[in-house]
Motif scaffolding. Sequence first.
Motif, PDB file in Angstrom:
ATOM      1  N   VAL A 128      38.058  44.088  -5.761  1.00 40.16           N
ATOM      2  CA  VAL A 128      38.182  43.603  -4.388  1.00 40.16           C
ATOM      3  C   VAL A 128      38.595  42.136  -4.417  1.00 40.16           C
ATOM      4  CG1 VAL A 128      36.943  43.164  -2.225  1.00 40.16           C
ATOM      5  CG2 VAL A 128      36.455  45.238  -3.558  1.00 40.16           C
ATOM      6  N   ALA A 129      39.655  41.815  -3.675  1.00 41.19           N
ATOM      7  CA  ALA A 129      40.112  40.431  -3.564  1.00 41.19           C
ATOM      8  C   ALA A 129      39.458  39.768  -2.353  1.00 41.19           C
ATOM      9  CB  ALA A 129      41.634  40.385  -3.430  1.00 41.19           C
ATOM     10  N   ILE A 130      39.561  38.447  -2.293  1.00 44.29           N
ATOM     11  CA  ILE A 130      39.047  37.690  -1.150  1.00 44.29           C
ATOM     12  C   ILE A 130      40.207  36.891  -0.565  1.00 44.29           C
ATOM     13  CG2 ILE A 130      37.455  35.903  -0.369  1.00 44.29           C
ATOM     14  CD1 ILE A 130      35.614  36.705  -2.672  1.00 44.29           C
TER      15      ILE A 130
ATOM     16  N   GLY B 121      56.418  37.805  19.054  1.00 51.21           N
ATOM     17  CA  GLY B 121      55.459  36.727  18.840  1.00 51.21           C
ATOM     18  C   GLY B 121      54.066  37.273  18.640  1.00 51.21           C
ATOM     19  N   VAL B 122      53.347  36.729  17.665  1.00 51.07           N
ATOM     20  CA  VAL B 122      51.963  37.148  17.435  1.00 51.07           C
ATOM     21  C   VAL B 122      51.083  35.901  17.356  1.00 51.07           C
ATOM     22  CG1 VAL B 122      50.367  38.487  16.031  1.00 51.07           C
ATOM     23  CG2 VAL B 122      52.777  39.162  16.132  1.00 51.07           C
ATOM     24  N   LEU B 123      50.085  35.846  18.239  1.00 49.74           N
ATOM     25  CA  LEU B 123      49.073  34.795  18.206  1.00 49.74           C
ATOM     26  C   LEU B 123      48.073  35.180  17.117  1.00 49.74           C
ATOM     27  CD1 LEU B 123      48.933  34.760  22.039  1.00 49.74           C
ATOM     28  CD2 LEU B 123      49.324  32.669  20.733  1.00 49.74           C
ATOM     29  N   LEU B 124      48.377  34.781  15.894  1.00 48.71           N
ATOM     30  CA  LEU B 124      47.700  35.332  14.719  1.00 48.71           C
ATOM     31  C   LEU B 124      46.296  34.777  14.532  1.00 48.71           C
ATOM     32  CD1 LEU B 124      50.510  35.490  12.020  1.00 48.71           C
ATOM     33  CD2 LEU B 124      49.096  37.399  12.790  1.00 48.71           C
ATOM     34  N   ARG B 125      45.379  35.675  14.304  1.00 45.35           N
ATOM     35  CA  ARG B 125      44.010  35.368  13.892  1.00 45.35           C
ATOM     36  C   ARG B 125      43.717  36.153  12.611  1.00 45.35           C
ATOM     37  NH1 ARG B 125      41.744  31.240  17.172  1.00 45.35           N
ATOM     38  NH2 ARG B 125      42.368  31.577  19.344  1.00 45.35           N
ATOM     39  N   ASN B 126      42.762  35.692  11.840  1.00 42.73           N
ATOM     40  CA  ASN B 126      42.365  36.415  10.632  1.00 42.73           C
ATOM     41  C   ASN B 126      41.415  37.547  11.001  1.00 42.73           C
ATOM     42  OD1 ASN B 126      43.833  34.508   9.154  1.00 42.73           O
ATOM     43  ND2 ASN B 126      42.337  34.532   7.489  1.00 42.73           N
ATOM     44  N   THR B 127      41.982  38.677  11.456  1.00 42.35           N
ATOM     45  CA  THR B 127      41.203  39.873  11.771  1.00 42.35           C
ATOM     46  C   THR B 127      41.948  41.086  11.230  1.00 42.35           C
ATOM     47  OG1 THR B 127      42.267  40.462  13.877  1.00 42.35           O
ATOM     48  CG2 THR B 127      40.525  38.780  13.965  1.00 42.35           C
ATOM     49  N   PRO B 128      41.251  42.199  10.985  1.00 45.99           N
ATOM     50  CA  PRO B 128      41.938  43.406  10.529  1.00 45.99           C
ATOM     51  C   PRO B 128      42.997  43.886  11.517  1.00 45.99           C
ATOM     52  CG  PRO B 128      39.598  43.591  10.109  1.00 45.99           C
ATOM     53  CD  PRO B 128      39.783  42.351  10.938  1.00 45.99           C
TER      54      PRO B 128
ATOM     55  N   GLN C 111      29.412  29.071   2.240  1.00 46.97           N
ATOM     56  CA  GLN C 111      28.342  30.009   1.918  1.00 46.97           C
ATOM     57  C   GLN C 111      28.796  31.462   2.046  1.00 46.97           C
ATOM     58  OE1 GLN C 111      25.673  29.028   0.399  1.00 46.97           O
ATOM     59  NE2 GLN C 111      26.347  26.908   0.646  1.00 46.97           N
ATOM     60  N   ARG C 112      29.600  31.766   3.065  1.00 52.54           N
ATOM     61  CA  ARG C 112      30.108  33.130   3.223  1.00 52.54           C
ATOM     62  C   ARG C 112      31.044  33.477   2.059  1.00 52.54           C
ATOM     63  NH1 ARG C 112      29.229  38.244   4.583  1.00 52.54           N
ATOM     64  NH2 ARG C 112      31.063  39.298   5.417  1.00 52.54           N
ATOM     65  N   TRP C 113      31.901  32.525   1.688  1.00 50.39           N
ATOM     66  CA  TRP C 113      32.804  32.751   0.559  1.00 50.39           C
ATOM     67  C   TRP C 113      32.010  33.013  -0.716  1.00 50.39           C
ATOM     68  CZ3 TRP C 113      33.477  29.999  -4.012  1.00 50.39           C
ATOM     69  CH2 TRP C 113      34.617  30.330  -4.758  1.00 50.39           C
ATOM     70  N   ALA C 114      31.008  32.188  -0.957  1.00 54.23           N
ATOM     71  CA  ALA C 114      30.204  32.341  -2.169  1.00 54.23           C
ATOM     72  C   ALA C 114      29.479  33.688  -2.179  1.00 54.23           C
ATOM     73  CB  ALA C 114      29.193  31.199  -2.278  1.00 54.23           C
TER      74      ALA C 114
ATOM     75  N   LEU D  89      38.305  36.792   5.422  1.00 54.14           N
ATOM     76  CA  LEU D  89      37.432  35.810   6.050  1.00 54.14           C
ATOM     77  C   LEU D  89      38.154  35.161   7.225  1.00 54.14           C
ATOM     78  CD1 LEU D  89      35.883  34.041   2.913  1.00 54.14           C
ATOM     79  CD2 LEU D  89      34.975  35.962   4.222  1.00 54.14           C
ATOM     80  N   PRO D  90      37.475  34.951   8.344  1.00 58.46           N
ATOM     81  CA  PRO D  90      38.130  34.282   9.471  1.00 58.46           C
ATOM     82  C   PRO D  90      38.631  32.893   9.108  1.00 58.46           C
ATOM     83  CG  PRO D  90      36.042  35.277  10.161  1.00 58.46           C
ATOM     84  CD  PRO D  90      36.098  35.368   8.669  1.00 58.46           C
TER      85      PRO D  90
END
Length: 495
Positions: free
Chosen positions: A195-197, A57-64, A230-233, A224-225
């Motif tokens: 570079v992809a996003i 099980g992984v409590l997934l977050r958007n982090t490296p 604005q961060r995306w742009a 991105l978390p």
Amino acid sequence: MMANPLTRRITEVLALAPQSRAIEFEGDWSTWAEVGDQARRIATVVAQHGGSHPQVGVLLRNTPAHVATFLGLILAEATLVVINPARGDDRTRDDIAALGLPIVIGTADDLAALVRTSDSMTAVTVSTLTEPPRLSPCPTPISADTRPGVAVRMLTSGTTGPPKRIDLTYDMLARSALGANPEAATAPAEPRRGVAIVNAPLVHIGGVYRVLQCVTEARPFVLLPRFELQRWAQMVREHRPKAVSLVPAALRMVLHSDLTRDDLAGVRAVTSGTAPLSAEDADAFTDKFGIPVLTSYAATEFGGGVAGWSLADHTRYWHDKRGSVGRATLGAKLRVIDDDGNPVDPGVPGLLEVKPGQLDPDAGWIRTTDLARIDEDGFLWILGRADQAIVRGGFKVMPDDVRLALEAHPAVAGAAVVGRPDERLGETPVAMVELRTESNTDTDEIADFLRTRLARYEVPTEIAIVDTIPRTPSGKADLGAVRAHFAASRGGHGG
């Protein structure tokens, strides 16, 4: 030789150019070496504490660190069981207890809040790529079921009810990421320059697919978390990706923002899926930014997409086929059937069945709950969900038709439509609406607008204006939460 082509490809990519950049997160770049080192540490932990082909099980977050965890489980040929820590502490704790897993991985905060100290499992804390995983091993870990060949037990979006898990095999993910013949696919000779996003959440199939797509191509990416305009742009301006992916809710945010063509100057195409997008919004986006919107159709149980637009098809066919989600992709087969299960002629509506290209060619047809039609050129239109049709006094109302009419109002940023029980009519449509920040439009004006576009029986009997529509991780409206809102309310406007 590695047992499966996906594990082999990831091993090759991690060794390709270890010191080159891999993931940018909150302004800092990590290298492929850092990602690979953490992935291998995770693989070692799993091998020592999970047994053969364990479910982890992984409590997934958007982090490296969580990307490396995902890759480490693939290196170990284990099964990643997706756990969404954002579903609420009580539900998540119950979910973990019911799964009976030998290992659970997460951040220190998530593990402290969500994993009971009495649970018989090894808890593994991951923080950053450079910090080794920290273990709290159980002296007598549970012996859980194993799932050889299953790469990810993926959560569905939970749009209409509680999320359920779908098993995605290594073979399915390999076909999605590497092509129809993954055994013959060759690794890139050097890392990609562009570079992809990645702004889709890892707890959703879209995030998993986008990460796998980048890693198997050795393409560096910004993680991105969450989607934040604005961060995306800023990342789009800085890295000028040729293609970006936006769920409809995010695409509408970009469309109605003050961003200009200069902000998106490097983008040549926008892909959009997970939820229906109106042709009007797609055209408005193209008119504003000069960028074609390539919609697609996918589902978790398919292991990814089965239909979509290509740039070539968009150039040739969009004028005549606008509103379609494109043609079959990745070797998929599509057909529409009638109530008796018989295939219908081109253009005739019915229930959609799919043979995904990600599955074994001998696999049978998967019957969806989507109403659809396919024209003589193979273009697919999704007409709505058969199981969401609202029958109001004998008249059938399709929620997506009402939603699209609502979202055509210039003041409406988003909408969600569900049925509510009615003693006299059986059920009536009700709508939740999110306005643009500068708008002071009221429900009377919205209802009047709808009466010019919908039949009287399609107009919602209640319209609720809210600050934010509740949404699932994939960006779809959480219809369960919407129904709960209306179950406690009466009144409003409508026909």
